[in-house]
Write a protein that holds these residues in place. Sequence first.
Motif, PDB file in Angstrom:
ATOM      1  N   ALA A 173      -7.453  25.270 -50.478  1.00  0.00           N
ATOM      2  CA  ALA A 173      -7.538  26.588 -51.111  1.00  0.00           C
ATOM      3  C   ALA A 173      -8.952  26.895 -51.557  1.00  0.00           C
ATOM      4  O   ALA A 173      -9.267  28.033 -51.895  1.00  0.00           O
ATOM      5  CB  ALA A 173      -6.584  26.667 -52.306  1.00  0.00           C
ATOM      6  N   THR A 174      -9.808  25.876 -51.597  1.00  0.00           N
ATOM      7  CA  THR A 174     -11.182  26.076 -52.072  1.00  0.00           C
ATOM      8  C   THR A 174     -12.156  25.267 -51.233  1.00  0.00           C
ATOM      9  O   THR A 174     -12.290  24.066 -51.427  1.00  0.00           O
ATOM     10  CB  THR A 174     -11.326  25.638 -53.541  1.00  0.00           C
ATOM     11  OG1 THR A 174     -10.771  24.327 -53.681  1.00  0.00           O
ATOM     12  CG2 THR A 174     -10.607  26.573 -54.472  1.00  0.00           C
ATOM     13  N   ALA A 175     -12.802  25.921 -50.328  1.00  0.00           N
ATOM     14  CA  ALA A 175     -13.823  25.252 -49.523  1.00  0.00           C
ATOM     15  C   ALA A 175     -14.862  26.284 -49.109  1.00  0.00           C
ATOM     16  O   ALA A 175     -14.557  27.233 -48.394  1.00  0.00           O
ATOM     17  CB  ALA A 175     -13.201  24.591 -48.288  1.00  0.00           C
ATOM     18  N   THR A 176     -16.095  26.094 -49.569  1.00  0.00           N
ATOM     19  CA  THR A 176     -17.191  26.963 -49.144  1.00  0.00           C
ATOM     20  C   THR A 176     -17.441  26.759 -47.659  1.00  0.00           C
ATOM     21  O   THR A 176     -17.000  25.757 -47.080  1.00  0.00           O
ATOM     22  CB  THR A 176     -18.471  26.616 -49.910  1.00  0.00           C
ATOM     23  OG1 THR A 176     -18.826  25.257 -49.608  1.00  0.00           O
ATOM     24  CG2 THR A 176     -18.300  26.774 -51.406  1.00  0.00           C
ATOM     25  N   PRO A 177     -18.161  27.661 -46.997  1.00  0.00           N
ATOM     26  CA  PRO A 177     -18.533  27.407 -45.602  1.00  0.00           C
ATOM     27  C   PRO A 177     -19.220  26.055 -45.417  1.00  0.00           C
ATOM     28  O   PRO A 177     -19.014  25.382 -44.398  1.00  0.00           O
ATOM     29  CB  PRO A 177     -19.488  28.572 -45.295  1.00  0.00           C
ATOM     30  CG  PRO A 177     -19.001  29.687 -46.177  1.00  0.00           C
ATOM     31  CD  PRO A 177     -18.552  29.012 -47.444  1.00  0.00           C
ATOM     32  N   GLU A 178     -20.001  25.633 -46.404  1.00  0.00           N
ATOM     33  CA  GLU A 178     -20.667  24.331 -46.350  1.00  0.00           C
ATOM     34  C   GLU A 178     -19.651  23.189 -46.343  1.00  0.00           C
ATOM     35  O   GLU A 178     -19.770  22.230 -45.568  1.00  0.00           O
ATOM     36  CB  GLU A 178     -21.614  24.194 -47.548  1.00  0.00           C
ATOM     37  CG  GLU A 178     -22.411  22.902 -47.581  1.00  0.00           C
ATOM     38  CD  GLU A 178     -23.320  22.815 -48.812  1.00  0.00           C
ATOM     39  OE1 GLU A 178     -24.305  22.075 -48.760  1.00  0.00           O
ATOM     40  OE2 GLU A 178     -23.025  23.490 -49.823  1.00  0.00           O
ATOM     41  N   VAL A 179     -18.637  23.288 -47.193  1.00  0.00           N
ATOM     42  CA  VAL A 179     -17.598  22.254 -47.259  1.00  0.00           C
ATOM     43  C   VAL A 179     -16.737  22.288 -45.999  1.00  0.00           C
ATOM     44  O   VAL A 179     -16.337  21.236 -45.480  1.00  0.00           O
ATOM     45  CB  VAL A 179     -16.736  22.431 -48.527  1.00  0.00           C
ATOM     46  CG1 VAL A 179     -15.511  21.521 -48.500  1.00  0.00           C
ATOM     47  CG2 VAL A 179     -17.560  22.143 -49.771  1.00  0.00           C
ATOM     48  N   GLN A 180     -16.448  23.471 -45.489  1.00  0.00           N
ATOM     49  CA  GLN A 180     -15.693  23.586 -44.231  1.00  0.00           C
ATOM     50  C   GLN A 180     -16.423  22.841 -43.106  1.00  0.00           C
ATOM     51  O   GLN A 180     -15.802  22.112 -42.318  1.00  0.00           O
ATOM     52  CB  GLN A 180     -15.523  25.054 -43.857  1.00  0.00           C
ATOM     53  CG  GLN A 180     -14.641  25.849 -44.820  1.00  0.00           C
ATOM     54  CD  GLN A 180     -14.751  27.343 -44.590  1.00  0.00           C
ATOM     55  OE1 GLN A 180     -15.048  27.800 -43.480  1.00  0.00           O
ATOM     56  NE2 GLN A 180     -14.532  28.134 -45.635  1.00  0.00           N
ATOM     57  N   LYS A 181     -17.725  23.015 -43.047  1.00  0.00           N
ATOM     58  CA  LYS A 181     -18.529  22.334 -42.030  1.00  0.00           C
ATOM     59  C   LYS A 181     -18.480  20.821 -42.214  1.00  0.00           C
ATOM     60  O   LYS A 181     -18.365  20.066 -41.242  1.00  0.00           O
ATOM     61  CB  LYS A 181     -19.977  22.835 -42.117  1.00  0.00           C
ATOM     62  CG  LYS A 181     -20.899  22.269 -41.049  1.00  0.00           C
ATOM     63  CD  LYS A 181     -22.304  22.863 -41.190  1.00  0.00           C
ATOM     64  CE  LYS A 181     -23.252  22.267 -40.141  1.00  0.00           C
ATOM     65  NZ  LYS A 181     -24.620  22.825 -40.290  1.00  0.00           N
ATOM     66  N   ASP A 182     -18.534  20.375 -43.475  1.00  0.00           N
ATOM     67  CA  ASP A 182     -18.487  18.937 -43.757  1.00  0.00           C
ATOM     68  C   ASP A 182     -17.125  18.350 -43.397  1.00  0.00           C
ATOM     69  O   ASP A 182     -17.047  17.228 -42.872  1.00  0.00           O
ATOM     70  CB  ASP A 182     -18.806  18.683 -45.225  1.00  0.00           C
ATOM     71  CG  ASP A 182     -19.062  17.212 -45.536  1.00  0.00           C
ATOM     72  OD1 ASP A 182     -19.668  16.528 -44.686  1.00  0.00           O
ATOM     73  OD2 ASP A 182     -18.658  16.740 -46.614  1.00  0.00           O
ATOM     74  N   ILE A 183     -16.051  19.088 -43.669  1.00  0.00           N
ATOM     75  CA  ILE A 183     -14.706  18.623 -43.306  1.00  0.00           C
ATOM     76  C   ILE A 183     -14.623  18.372 -41.808  1.00  0.00           C
ATOM     77  O   ILE A 183     -14.162  17.320 -41.346  1.00  0.00           O
ATOM     78  CB  ILE A 183     -13.636  19.651 -43.739  1.00  0.00           C
ATOM     79  CG1 ILE A 183     -13.506  19.685 -45.266  1.00  0.00           C
ATOM     80  CG2 ILE A 183     -12.278  19.338 -43.102  1.00  0.00           C
ATOM     81  CD1 ILE A 183     -12.665  20.834 -45.782  1.00  0.00           C
ATOM     82  N   LYS A 184     -15.083  19.343 -41.021  1.00  0.00           N
ATOM     83  CA  LYS A 184     -15.032  19.203 -39.560  1.00  0.00           C
ATOM     84  C   LYS A 184     -15.917  18.056 -39.082  1.00  0.00           C
ATOM     85  O   LYS A 184     -15.547  17.306 -38.172  1.00  0.00           O
ATOM     86  CB  LYS A 184     -15.446  20.525 -38.901  1.00  0.00           C
ATOM     87  CG  LYS A 184     -14.433  21.647 -39.113  1.00  0.00           C
ATOM     88  CD  LYS A 184     -14.774  22.887 -38.316  1.00  0.00           C
ATOM     89  CE  LYS A 184     -15.962  23.619 -38.896  1.00  0.00           C
ATOM     90  NZ  LYS A 184     -16.223  24.895 -38.191  1.00  0.00           N
TER      91      LYS A 184
END
Length: 497
Positions: A173-184
């Motif tokens: 529910a909470t992920a900045t574009p930066e965190v989204q990139k890190d997840i991937k």
Amino acid sequence: MCESLEKKLYQHFGFSSFRQGQREIIKDVLAGRDVLGILPTGVGKSLCFQLPAKCLSGTTIVISPLISLMVDQVKQLKAKGFKDAVAINSLMDIKQRSLSLQHLHRYSLIYLSPEMLQNPWMEKRLKQLKVDLLVIDEAHCISQWGHEFRTDYLKIGEAAENLGHPPVLALSATATPEVQKDIKHQLGLPLMKEHIYKMDKPNISLCVEKCEDPEEKLERIMRVLRAQTSPTMIYFSSRQTAEGVTEQLKQRLDQRIAFYHGGMEPMDRLLVQQQFMNDQLDVVCCTNAFGMGVDKPNIRRVIHYHFPTQLESYIQEIGRAGRDGLHCASLVLYTPTDHHLPLRLIQSELPEEADVNNLFRYLQSENELKENTLVEKLELSESQWNFLKYQLEQHRISNNDQSEAKVMIIEQLKERWYYKNRKFKEMLDWIHYDGCRREKLYAPFQEGYNSPEVPCCDYCGASIEDLSAASSREPALQEEQWPARLKAIFLQEPLNG
């Protein structure tokens, strides 16, 4: 593939239609795609893997960060008739866990922690199954916790390979574009299909107030609680302060109040959570150990006695309010010296460069790495040691490459220090911002925000006193009440049909 998703939705869960984003995510999951889904809190992210688990022929594995969260989800599923779900965790007794493992093939939905996923005997048992889907619930934990606190989050991608590359669904529910990139990146899946939705809550008012000292904070909290008795969470960064404020509030208010933190016994924590869920408590004074597993619809207020180290944590915590769609409010209280505590928390999470140098001196002088001795000798916290241990595992150090490895670990350490301090500065900037708080809060996460359905924020004229929702407090079941209550239950008119 399910022929009719709506038909299956009604058949298994009793819902006639999907909420925002659910159908799109489920459709891609059933098509075998790797999916990253960012949905607002309270929309129903769990359905995005629970329904596919009913449609797929094999096993769905769900990686969940908290035992309480996975236990609650399994309990709710079984209450709905979803019997082939299980949560395997450290709180199970040996006999219960052994029985579950023997019959693991009978479950279509298996909840595990990232640590349990890495367990050798669990890995061996899972390899014997046909795993159709691997889910990471609360996927921001990969980035938020994985680098120091719980490094097994960074090993999920490797575990997926060992399970034969099943499709992966990462939800948050909470992920900045930066965190989204890190997840991937950490999952090794740069081409995940993205379903990103705005995460702001249009039914919450955002308020920040300055106090001169802790006593003024306490007085302000008491005024807010006296104004209306309704489910309230108060967040602290200190266990000791959470306990102390709880005792003061209990002495001075006629409300049901308890504290909750990670230092309590597991059963005591579970009791407080269940009492709050069942409206047997009005207020919980808690640390960030509380909340992720709390799917309570009528929380009206989230108060921060201490503010967190980053905006993501704040958004997660206020997201627990107003899941019923009614008016709710957030109140952050701060004093001129409050920034010292979160800075100390950041310092306790990461080692210093001197710790890395001391570690390598120890490695050069000892033939065998004795973990307990090393942690004690270097005076490291659990989080600091987890960071170093993971880095050592990644570099697989031998006597010939220690110098190069040390340089790389120090470089990684500097990046994490920079990242955490930058996130903390974002939090401070928001607290001291002289403008619309809603606009500023969600700017790092998304373009624009939903129009608020309630008074917006303190800059726009809102106040915590604007909260107009009626009190939902249920009276305690007194001895003289229970016969009448029982009679009412059994003498209800039967439903037609």
